[in-house]
Design a protein around this motif. Structure first.
Motif, PDB file in Angstrom:
ATOM      1  N   GLY A  40     -16.391  22.937 -47.874  1.00  0.00           N
ATOM      2  CA  GLY A  40     -16.322  22.719 -46.445  1.00  0.00           C
ATOM      3  C   GLY A  40     -14.926  22.552 -45.899  1.00  0.00           C
ATOM      4  N   ILE A  41     -13.903  22.635 -46.764  1.00  0.00           N
ATOM      5  CA  ILE A  41     -12.517  22.557 -46.316  1.00  0.00           C
ATOM      6  C   ILE A  41     -12.200  23.855 -45.560  1.00  0.00           C
ATOM      7  CG2 ILE A  41     -10.093  22.476 -47.047  1.00  0.00           C
ATOM      8  CD1 ILE A  41     -11.535  19.840 -47.468  1.00  0.00           C
ATOM      9  N   ILE A  42     -11.554  23.729 -44.419  1.00  0.00           N
ATOM     10  CA  ILE A  42     -11.183  24.904 -43.628  1.00  0.00           C
ATOM     11  C   ILE A  42      -9.878  25.463 -44.182  1.00  0.00           C
ATOM     12  CG2 ILE A  42     -10.522  25.701 -41.325  1.00  0.00           C
ATOM     13  CD1 ILE A  42     -12.360  23.357 -40.298  1.00  0.00           C
ATOM     14  N   VAL A  43      -9.856  26.771 -44.385  1.00  0.00           N
ATOM     15  CA  VAL A  43      -8.682  27.456 -44.927  1.00  0.00           C
ATOM     16  C   VAL A  43      -8.184  28.431 -43.870  1.00  0.00           C
ATOM     17  CG1 VAL A  43      -7.785  28.910 -46.788  1.00  0.00           C
ATOM     18  CG2 VAL A  43      -9.653  27.291 -47.249  1.00  0.00           C
ATOM     19  N   ILE A  44      -6.926  28.249 -43.460  1.00  0.00           N
ATOM     20  CA  ILE A  44      -6.287  29.190 -42.544  1.00  0.00           C
ATOM     21  C   ILE A  44      -5.274  29.967 -43.367  1.00  0.00           C
ATOM     22  CG2 ILE A  44      -4.872  29.464 -40.479  1.00  0.00           C
ATOM     23  CD1 ILE A  44      -6.051  26.834 -39.471  1.00  0.00           C
ATOM     24  N   GLN A  54      -8.943  19.429 -43.522  1.00  0.00           N
ATOM     25  CA  GLN A  54     -10.200  18.684 -43.592  1.00  0.00           C
ATOM     26  C   GLN A  54     -10.901  18.804 -42.239  1.00  0.00           C
ATOM     27  OE1 GLN A  54      -8.996  14.732 -44.646  1.00  0.00           O
ATOM     28  NE2 GLN A  54      -8.686  15.275 -46.785  1.00  0.00           N
ATOM     29  N   PRO A  55     -12.206  19.079 -42.222  1.00  0.00           N
ATOM     30  CA  PRO A  55     -12.929  19.271 -40.959  1.00  0.00           C
ATOM     31  C   PRO A  55     -12.778  18.111 -39.977  1.00  0.00           C
ATOM     32  CG  PRO A  55     -14.310  19.919 -42.800  1.00  0.00           C
ATOM     33  CD  PRO A  55     -13.081  19.284 -43.380  1.00  0.00           C
ATOM     34  N   PRO A  59     -10.416  18.181 -34.358  1.00  0.00           N
ATOM     35  CA  PRO A  59     -10.142  17.802 -32.963  1.00  0.00           C
ATOM     36  C   PRO A  59      -8.673  17.443 -32.721  1.00  0.00           C
ATOM     37  CG  PRO A  59     -12.184  16.792 -33.704  1.00  0.00           C
ATOM     38  CD  PRO A  59     -11.532  17.398 -34.917  1.00  0.00           C
ATOM     39  N   ALA A  60      -8.040  16.719 -33.639  1.00  0.00           N
ATOM     40  CA  ALA A  60      -6.629  16.368 -33.491  1.00  0.00           C
ATOM     41  C   ALA A  60      -5.751  17.613 -33.558  1.00  0.00           C
ATOM     42  CB  ALA A  60      -6.220  15.364 -34.563  1.00  0.00           C
ATOM     43  N   LEU A  61      -6.094  18.560 -34.420  1.00  0.00           N
ATOM     44  CA  LEU A  61      -5.330  19.798 -34.545  1.00  0.00           C
ATOM     45  C   LEU A  61      -5.425  20.612 -33.256  1.00  0.00           C
ATOM     46  CD1 LEU A  61      -3.667  21.767 -36.271  1.00  0.00           C
ATOM     47  CD2 LEU A  61      -5.825  22.662 -37.150  1.00  0.00           C
ATOM     48  N   MET A  65      -2.336  21.635 -30.785  1.00  0.00           N
ATOM     49  CA  MET A  65      -2.061  23.034 -30.467  1.00  0.00           C
ATOM     50  C   MET A  65      -2.074  23.261 -28.954  1.00  0.00           C
ATOM     51  SD  MET A  65      -4.132  24.808 -33.581  1.00  0.00           S
ATOM     52  CE  MET A  65      -3.532  26.462 -33.399  1.00  0.00           C
ATOM     53  N   ARG A  66      -3.007  22.625 -28.255  1.00  0.00           N
ATOM     54  CA  ARG A  66      -3.043  22.753 -26.779  1.00  0.00           C
ATOM     55  C   ARG A  66      -1.783  22.160 -26.158  1.00  0.00           C
ATOM     56  NH1 ARG A  66      -9.370  21.460 -26.068  1.00  0.00           N
ATOM     57  NH2 ARG A  66     -10.093  23.610 -26.292  1.00  0.00           N
ATOM     58  N   GLN A  67      -1.306  21.041 -26.686  1.00  0.00           N
ATOM     59  CA  GLN A  67      -0.091  20.426 -26.171  1.00  0.00           C
ATOM     60  C   GLN A  67       1.120  21.336 -26.395  1.00  0.00           C
ATOM     61  OE1 GLN A  67      -0.077  16.661 -28.203  1.00  0.00           O
ATOM     62  NE2 GLN A  67      -1.348  15.666 -26.653  1.00  0.00           N
ATOM     63  N   MET A  68       1.181  21.960 -27.578  1.00  0.00           N
ATOM     64  CA  MET A  68       2.285  22.883 -27.861  1.00  0.00           C
ATOM     65  C   MET A  68       2.253  24.080 -26.944  1.00  0.00           C
ATOM     66  SD  MET A  68       2.547  22.842 -31.953  1.00  0.00           S
ATOM     67  CE  MET A  68       2.854  21.330 -32.828  1.00  0.00           C
ATOM     68  N   LYS A  69       1.053  24.608 -26.706  1.00  0.00           N
ATOM     69  CA  LYS A  69       0.920  25.765 -25.816  1.00  0.00           C
ATOM     70  C   LYS A  69       1.346  25.411 -24.409  1.00  0.00           C
ATOM     71  CE  LYS A  69      -2.272  29.103 -23.974  1.00  0.00           C
ATOM     72  NZ  LYS A  69      -3.637  29.359 -23.587  1.00  0.00           N
ATOM     73  N   ALA A  70       1.042  24.191 -23.961  1.00  0.00           N
ATOM     74  CA  ALA A  70       1.397  23.749 -22.606  1.00  0.00           C
ATOM     75  C   ALA A  70       2.860  23.343 -22.505  1.00  0.00           C
ATOM     76  CB  ALA A  70       0.500  22.572 -22.200  1.00  0.00           C
ATOM     77  N   GLY A  71       3.550  23.257 -23.644  1.00  0.00           N
ATOM     78  CA  GLY A  71       4.956  22.891 -23.640  1.00  0.00           C
ATOM     79  C   GLY A  71       5.216  21.410 -23.507  1.00  0.00           C
ATOM     80  N   GLU A  72       4.248  20.609 -23.895  1.00  0.00           N
ATOM     81  CA  GLU A  72       4.409  19.143 -23.804  1.00  0.00           C
ATOM     82  C   GLU A  72       5.206  18.612 -24.978  1.00  0.00           C
ATOM     83  OE1 GLU A  72       0.576  17.322 -23.281  1.00  0.00           O
ATOM     84  OE2 GLU A  72       0.149  18.569 -21.566  1.00  0.00           O
TER      85      GLU A  72
END
Length: 72
Positions: A40-44, A54-55, A59-61, A65-72
């Motif tokens: 069940g470990i997610i592999v990118i 870890q699944p 949510p934290a990931l 990522m949304r914060q990075m995309k928004a430039g925060e």
């Protein structure tokens, strides 16, 4: 906005292939493969490099990522 192309592979827990769009200069980053292993470990993965996630931290990931995309 360009729509990101994805492709699901066959299997019980299907992998998802995310094709990255071309940039303005015509270059393109390689596709990203997201899948879950037998535990069940997610592999990118991208071009032989892998990140194991870890699944429980997804949510934290996503938030990071949304914060990075928004430039925060």
């Amino acid at each position: 906005m360009t729509r990101i192309k994805t492709h699901r592979t066959m299997g019980k827990m299907p992998a998802v292939v995310i094709w990255q769009p071309y940039s303005d200069d015509g270059s393109q980053e390689p596709a990203i493969v997201v899948q879950a292993d037998a535990c069940g470990i997610i592999v990118i993965a991208q071009e032989g490099r892998e990140v194991l996630i870890q699944p429980e931290i997804v949510p934290a990931l996503i938030t990071a990522m949304r914060q990075m995309k928004a430039g925060e």
